[in-house]
Design a protein around this motif. Structure first.
Motif, PDB file in Angstrom:
ATOM      1  N   GLY B 242      16.078  22.361 -91.396  1.00 31.77           N
ATOM      2  CA  GLY B 242      17.316  22.381 -90.624  1.00 31.77           C
ATOM      3  C   GLY B 242      17.079  22.944 -89.245  1.00 31.77           C
ATOM      4  O   GLY B 242      15.938  23.113 -88.815  1.00 31.77           O
ATOM      5  N   ASP B 245      18.823  28.056 -86.703  1.00 31.04           N
ATOM      6  CA  ASP B 245      19.870  28.943 -87.220  1.00 31.04           C
ATOM      7  C   ASP B 245      20.132  28.724 -88.696  1.00 31.04           C
ATOM      8  O   ASP B 245      20.297  29.674 -89.455  1.00 31.04           O
ATOM      9  N   GLU B 246      20.153  27.461 -89.092  1.00 31.67           N
ATOM     10  CA  GLU B 246      20.380  27.173 -90.517  1.00 31.67           C
ATOM     11  C   GLU B 246      19.262  27.759 -91.373  1.00 31.67           C
ATOM     12  O   GLU B 246      19.505  28.384 -92.404  1.00 31.67           O
ATOM     13  N   ARG B 249      19.262  31.494 -92.072  1.00 30.83           N
ATOM     14  CA  ARG B 249      20.244  32.033 -93.028  1.00 30.83           C
ATOM     15  C   ARG B 249      20.055  31.472 -94.430  1.00 30.83           C
ATOM     16  O   ARG B 249      20.808  31.807 -95.322  1.00 30.83           O
ATOM     17  N   ASP B 250      19.070  30.614 -94.587  1.00 32.75           N
ATOM     18  CA  ASP B 250      18.877  29.962 -95.880  1.00 32.75           C
ATOM     19  C   ASP B 250      18.334  30.973 -96.904  1.00 32.75           C
ATOM     20  O   ASP B 250      17.283  31.569 -96.701  1.00 32.75           O
TER      21      ASP B 250
END
Lengths: 354, 275
Positions: B242, B245-246, B249-250
């Motif tokens: 992703g 940023d994605e 936070r995964d």
């Protein structure tokens, strides 16, 4: 002070990529060529021309061939003398079977024969490297020597196994005099050395060096391993083959397969180690060194009133060779050519090295 | 930073690629897509299969399963020089320059594929060969200017410091005018200033020439700053895919980097602090 390129500005890439970009080098090479082509044939006697300069030039050519393969493409070979033998015997067979063949064409075809044999024996290089490849090329050395000794067809069924060059002529001029043979040898060697220099400064040379320095990276930037290595074997063997033909025709006149034994292969390998691996100039320096050293030892022993017996002198020669090879491998793996370069770099700053 | 470039169509697609060496599974069932003009970063702990991934893309390794589609051409395996011919260039984790050659020759070697003259013409060095050499020299000088390595162009690369060698390697890869540039840890072992320079070069290459870039990098601030898209590998599996940023936070990515913890809920953990 003298050797300094200050003030010689290069305004084009063409000038920067010239063969000898620095004026002092251009002058030096011109003087060298004048000496080699004009002074030496007039001043030198038959002994110096026939027994020192011709073998020096021919061995330089063979060393150049090996240097292309080992120094530039990084493929160690011990089959040099074998490829020379192919050239020599091919030249002989062309000469007796097609008597009308022009001499230069004969040399070129002999070189091509050697190139084909070299490519054949170069095939294992795709899989094996370094010392293992050296052993594989050793097989070619022994096989070729055996072939020319045992198969009578190659020597035209001569009982002694010796081949003799026919009377030579080029463009109607007879090559019976030593100086004419010297000039022909010199011309061939000059042209081929120039060709080698041009190859190593173009893309084929860069491909060879890339394979030598880092084969994985070379393949990743799009260099075909098999083609590049086999081309190196082919070109190298072509040079060695022509050298062999010159050795048989212009130097000795008569030659037997044993003239191209393993000792000859090692001799040429020592030339490039001493002269400089990966250097065109080094091939010549190494050949000069190995051809001239025995002569200087002889002169040296003469100064002692010939106190040493002939066999002792031969032994001294071997001891010196061995010692020097170890010395060069440890101290200066790039040989005399590198010493020459360092000398030139020092000279640029002399006498104010700060 | 205002990005003026437009991310285009999918240029490289890997589908269900698996690669194993004997019993070791280097990659299992990995799929990913790279779009034109994108900068895609592959991250993951040591031994996650990142370098194997690049080796699969440019044909050094041949995957046992899966399909690779580059510029619409699908293949299961190819030789590295075919990949080079199709427009894939790369740099290596351990510098793989030609040590005995000068900077200039190294970069020129990068353009070997484009040289058309035969070795016989080159032995004569007349006309066509000379014109070709000069034309390529001119292109190489542009790259030398671009990467600020004018001063060392005639130095054998073995004598250069590490940071410059890395830069020369980028120059050699870029000299091939690739459409896809694979960079294996281009900033490993560099100091901050060298890293900043290298980032600038990568971004410039991408923006000015529209080259698609896939890079492996351990420095997270670099990854988060310059990449458009991040793929996370762990033990040969893809665990994240992703935008930066994605990925940051995964939860699965956080687990892979920090180890699974039950004590703190995920939202209280923030990976890669301070960015």
């Amino acid at each position: 002070m003298i050797y300094r390129e200050a003030g010689q500005f290069k305004a084009t890439y063409s000038a920067d990529q010239a063969l000898f970009p620095i004026r002092q080098d251009q002058v030096g090479v011109a003087i060298l060529l004048v000496i080699a082509y004009i002074v030496v044939p007039f001043v030198g006697n038959d002994y110096w021309l026939g027994s020192i300069f011709i073998p020096f030039l021919v061995l330089s050519l063979a060393a150049l061939g090996l240097n292309i393969l080992t120094g530039y493409a990084g493929q160690l070979s011990l089959g040099t003398a074998g490829f020379m033998a192919v050239g020599a015997f091919a030249a002989y067979n062309f000469a007796i079977r097609v008597p009308a063949i022009p001499l230069l064409l004969n040399f070129a075809l002999s070189g091509l024969c050697a190139a084909c044999v070299g490519i054949l024996f170069g095939v294992p290089s795709l899989r094996i490297k370094g010392f293992y490849l050296a052993v594989a090329t050793l097989a070619s050395q022994f096989f070729i020597e055996w072939l020319f000794t045992r198969v009578g067809w190659f020597t035209n069924y001569s009982t002694s196994g010796v081949i003799s060059a026919p009377p030579l002529s080029i463009f109607g001029h007879s090559l019976s005099s030593v100086w004419s043979r010297y000039v022909l040898t010199l011309a061939i060697v000059t042209v081929m050395a120039l060709g080698a220099k041009n190859m190593v400064r173009s893309s084929v040379g860069r491909a060879w060096m890339a394979v030598r320095d880092m084969d994985v990276a070379a393949e990743v930037i799009g260099i075909r391993m098999l083609r590049t290595k086999l081309l190196a074997f082919g070109v190298s063997s072509f040079y060695c083959g022509v050298a062999g033909a010159l050795w048989a025709f212009l130097y000795l006149g008569t030659v037997e397969p044993q003239a191209f034994d393993l000792a000859r292969s090692f001799q040429i390998l020592f030339m490039i180690i001493i002269g400089g691996v990966g250097s065109i100039l080094g091939s010549f320096l190494g050949a000069a060194f190995i051809v001239l050293l025995p002569i200087f030892i002889n002169i040296g022993s003469g100064m002692f009133g010939h106190a040493f017996r002939a066999d002792t002198i031969t032994q001294i020669e071997l001891i010196l060779f061995g010692g020097l090879i170890i010395f060069f491998l440890i101290v200066e793996p790039h040989g005399l050519a590198r010493l020459w370069r360092i000398g030139k770099e020092k000279l640029r700053l002399w006498p104010f090295p700060y | 930073m205002v990005k003026t470039r437009v991310i285009g169509e999918v240029i490289l697609k890997l589908e269900n690629v698996s690669l194993s060496f004997g019993g070791v599974q280097a990659l299992s069932d990995v799929s990913l897509q790279v779009r034109e003009r994108q900068i895609l970063a592959i991250i993951g702990p040591n031994g996650a299969g990142k370098s194997s991934m690049l080796n699969v893309i440019n044909g050094v390794y041949h995957p046992q399963q899966g399909k690779i589609t580059f510029k619409g051409r699908t293949r299961t395996s190819m030789r590295p020089h075919d990949a080079a011919a199709m427009g894939i260039a790369r740099t290596f984790q351990n510098i793989a320059l030609f040590k005995g050659m000068t900077v200039l020759d190294n970069i020129l070697a990068g353009r070997n594929l484009m040289m058309r003259t035969s070795f016989l013409e080159q032995a004569l060095y007349l006309g066509r060969t000379k014109r070709e050499e000069l034309a390529h020299r001119e292109k190489v000088e542009e790259i030398i200017d671009f990467l600020h390595i004018q001063a060392v162009r005639k130095t054998p690369v073995g004598r250069l410091p590490y940071g410059l060698q890395k830069r020369v390697e980028l120059a050699r890869a870029f000299a091939a005018e690739p459409e896809l540039l694979l960079l294996d840890e281009p900033m490993a072992g560099m100091n901050l200033e060298e890293k900043e320079d290298m980032c600038r070069f990568i971004l410039d290459v991408n923006e000015q020439f529209g080259t698609t870039i896939v890079l492996i990098e351990h420095d997270m601030s670099v990854v988060m700053d310059i990449s458009d898209h991040v793929v996370v590998l762990d033990f040969g599996r893809k665990i994240g895919d992703g935008t930066p940023d994605e990925v940051r936070r995964d939860p699965r990515v956080i687990d892979a980097y920090l180890g699974p913890t039950q004590a703190a809920p995920y939202h209280e953990k923030e990976l890669f602090h301070g960015m």
